[in-house]
Design a protein around this motif. Sequence first.
Motif, mmCIF file in Angstrom:
data_model
loop_
_atom_site.group_PDB
_atom_site.id
_atom_site.type_symbol
_atom_site.label_atom_id
_atom_site.label_comp_id
_atom_site.label_asym_id
_atom_site.label_seq_id
_atom_site.Cartn_x
_atom_site.Cartn_y
_atom_site.Cartn_z
ATOM 1 N N ASP A 1 0.844 -1.186 0.000
ATOM 2 C CA ASP A 1 0.000 0.000 0.000
ATOM 3 C C ASP A 1 0.885 1.243 0.000
ATOM 4 N N SER A 2 0.265 2.425 -0.050
ATOM 5 C CA SER A 2 1.049 3.656 -0.210
ATOM 6 C C SER A 2 1.954 3.914 0.994
ATOM 7 N N SER A 3 1.499 3.561 2.214
ATOM 8 C CA SER A 3 2.354 3.749 3.392
ATOM 9 C C SER A 3 3.572 2.838 3.331
ATOM 10 N N GLN A 4 3.388 1.623 2.869
ATOM 11 C CA GLN A 4 4.520 0.697 2.742
ATOM 12 C C GLN A 4 5.488 1.143 1.645
ATOM 13 N N LEU A 5 4.950 1.763 0.594
ATOM 14 C CA LEU A 5 5.818 2.250 -0.480
ATOM 15 C C LEU A 5 6.715 3.395 -0.005
ATOM 16 N N MET A 6 6.352 4.022 1.111
ATOM 17 C CA MET A 6 7.171 5.107 1.654
ATOM 18 C C MET A 6 8.536 4.615 2.119
ATOM 19 N N SER A 7 8.661 3.326 2.369
ATOM 20 C CA SER A 7 9.948 2.760 2.786
ATOM 21 C C SER A 7 10.466 1.727 1.795
ATOM 22 N N TYR A 8 9.861 1.654 0.620
ATOM 23 C CA TYR A 8 10.290 0.684 -0.400
ATOM 24 C C TYR A 8 11.629 1.098 -1.017
ATOM 25 N N GLY A 9 12.447 0.105 -1.365
ATOM 26 C CA GLY A 9 13.651 0.347 -2.164
ATOM 27 C C GLY A 9 14.654 1.269 -1.510
ATOM 28 N N ALA A 10 15.179 2.185 -2.300
ATOM 29 C CA ALA A 10 16.223 3.116 -1.857
ATOM 30 C C ALA A 10 15.689 4.536 -1.854
ATOM 31 N N ALA A 11 16.291 5.360 -1.007
ATOM 32 C CA ALA A 11 15.843 6.752 -0.891
ATOM 33 C C ALA A 11 16.253 7.567 -2.110
ATOM 34 N N GLY A 12 15.430 8.560 -2.446
ATOM 35 C CA GLY A 12 15.771 9.502 -3.505
ATOM 36 C C GLY A 12 15.250 9.080 -4.864
ATOM 37 N N ARG A 13 15.590 9.886 -5.838
ATOM 38 C CA ARG A 13 15.122 9.661 -7.210
ATOM 39 C C ARG A 13 15.972 8.609 -7.898
ATOM 40 N N GLY A 14 15.345 7.855 -8.764
ATOM 41 C CA GLY A 14 16.060 6.863 -9.538
ATOM 42 C C GLY A 14 16.442 7.385 -10.905
ATOM 43 N N ARG A 15 17.295 6.650 -11.563
ATOM 44 C CA ARG A 15 17.710 7.043 -12.915
ATOM 45 C C ARG A 15 16.563 6.865 -13.902
ATOM 46 N N TRP A 16 15.792 5.777 -13.721
ATOM 47 C CA TRP A 16 14.725 5.460 -14.666
ATOM 48 C C TRP A 16 13.342 5.540 -14.029
ATOM 49 N N ILE A 17 13.230 5.076 -12.783
ATOM 50 C CA ILE A 17 11.936 5.013 -12.093
ATOM 51 C C ILE A 17 12.040 5.727 -10.751
ATOM 52 N N THR A 18 11.071 6.585 -10.464
ATOM 53 C CA THR A 18 10.990 7.250 -9.167
ATOM 54 C C THR A 18 9.580 7.092 -8.632
ATOM 55 N N ILE A 19 9.478 6.723 -7.359
ATOM 56 C CA ILE A 19 8.183 6.499 -6.709
ATOM 57 C C ILE A 19 7.949 7.627 -5.706
ATOM 58 N N TYR A 20 6.742 8.180 -5.723
ATOM 59 C CA TYR A 20 6.339 9.231 -4.790
ATOM 60 C C TYR A 20 5.192 8.685 -3.950
ATOM 61 N N ALA A 21 5.355 8.663 -2.631
ATOM 62 C CA ALA A 21 4.349 8.050 -1.773
ATOM 63 C C ALA A 21 4.136 8.847 -0.494
ATOM 64 N N ASN A 22 2.891 8.894 -0.040
ATOM 65 C CA ASN A 22 2.560 9.394 1.293
ATOM 66 C C ASN A 22 1.446 8.497 1.822
#
Length: 307
Positions: free
Chosen positions: A243-264
């Motif tokens: 869910d969106s709250s879990q996506l707040m801690s997904y992967g690595a912090a910051g913007r990616g080269r190809w994919i960036t996730i924005y979550a609250n």
Amino acid sequence: MTMPPLISPTRRRAGALLVACALAPAAALPGTAQALPTLHHGDRGRSVQRLQHGLHIGADGVFGRGTVRAVKRFQRRHGLREDGVVGAATWRMIRRSIHRTHRIARAASAPRVTGRGSSVRLLQRRLGVSADGVFGPGTARAVKRFQRRRGLTADGVVGPATWSALGLGGGHPVLKRAHLRRGAGGGGLPGAISRAISAANRIAGLPYRFGGGHRSFSDSGYDCSGSVSYVLHGAGRLGSPLDSSQLMSYGAAGRGRWITIYANPGHAYMVIRGRRYDTTGRAQTGSRWQQVERSSAGYVVRHPPGL
């Protein structure tokens, strides 16, 4: 006895000068293929001035002690015989030095052009679009809209005039749309990105349904985080929906080269290759792919490691 015709001293001197001029080689500018005269301490003239220009010292045309010292320093730096005499080897090295200096000056004066990085993020923040640091198609469209509003040439290139219109001074590089380098995947993309885009396209037009895509990746409708989870799963970067709250801690912090996730806690969306993928606006466009960027204020920014 026939006497040879008398030649006046004036005519004799003129003839000698003509012979001397015919035999003497013409001096050439540094950088040409012709031979230059060997210069010594005490020489004067245009060739000395050319030498002094090449050494970047005062060009008075007199080969004095200051010029001798400059010649010796030059010869020492370039591994030549340090004798203060400017012969063929020294002239040749001076020509190379002049050419190298000109190349460096041209490179320094040329504006830096880029499509990624901190300057792109600064631009995106000024335009009010997602600041992922990649000058993608969404950023290019936003730039053109801004340029049209300000009466500038709407070419999508951010040069000095556009930077000035944005209220920012000089010192910024020229920004253009980023061109992707060829990667491991088809179409010049890494395989994971190609798979992510294919997955996004499969559900782009499906309806929004709260909780959709959370019991299973395969569903008839998807909510915001279910859509993001489906794409990440398609890229091979997610094993079960989040869910969106879990996506707040997904992967690595910051913007990616190809994919960036924005979550609250209340919403999530993603940017893939500079284009927003978001359920908001789907009812108007019929697709999760959005042409217009949005503010990322209030969102945690994450990305899949390596992407």
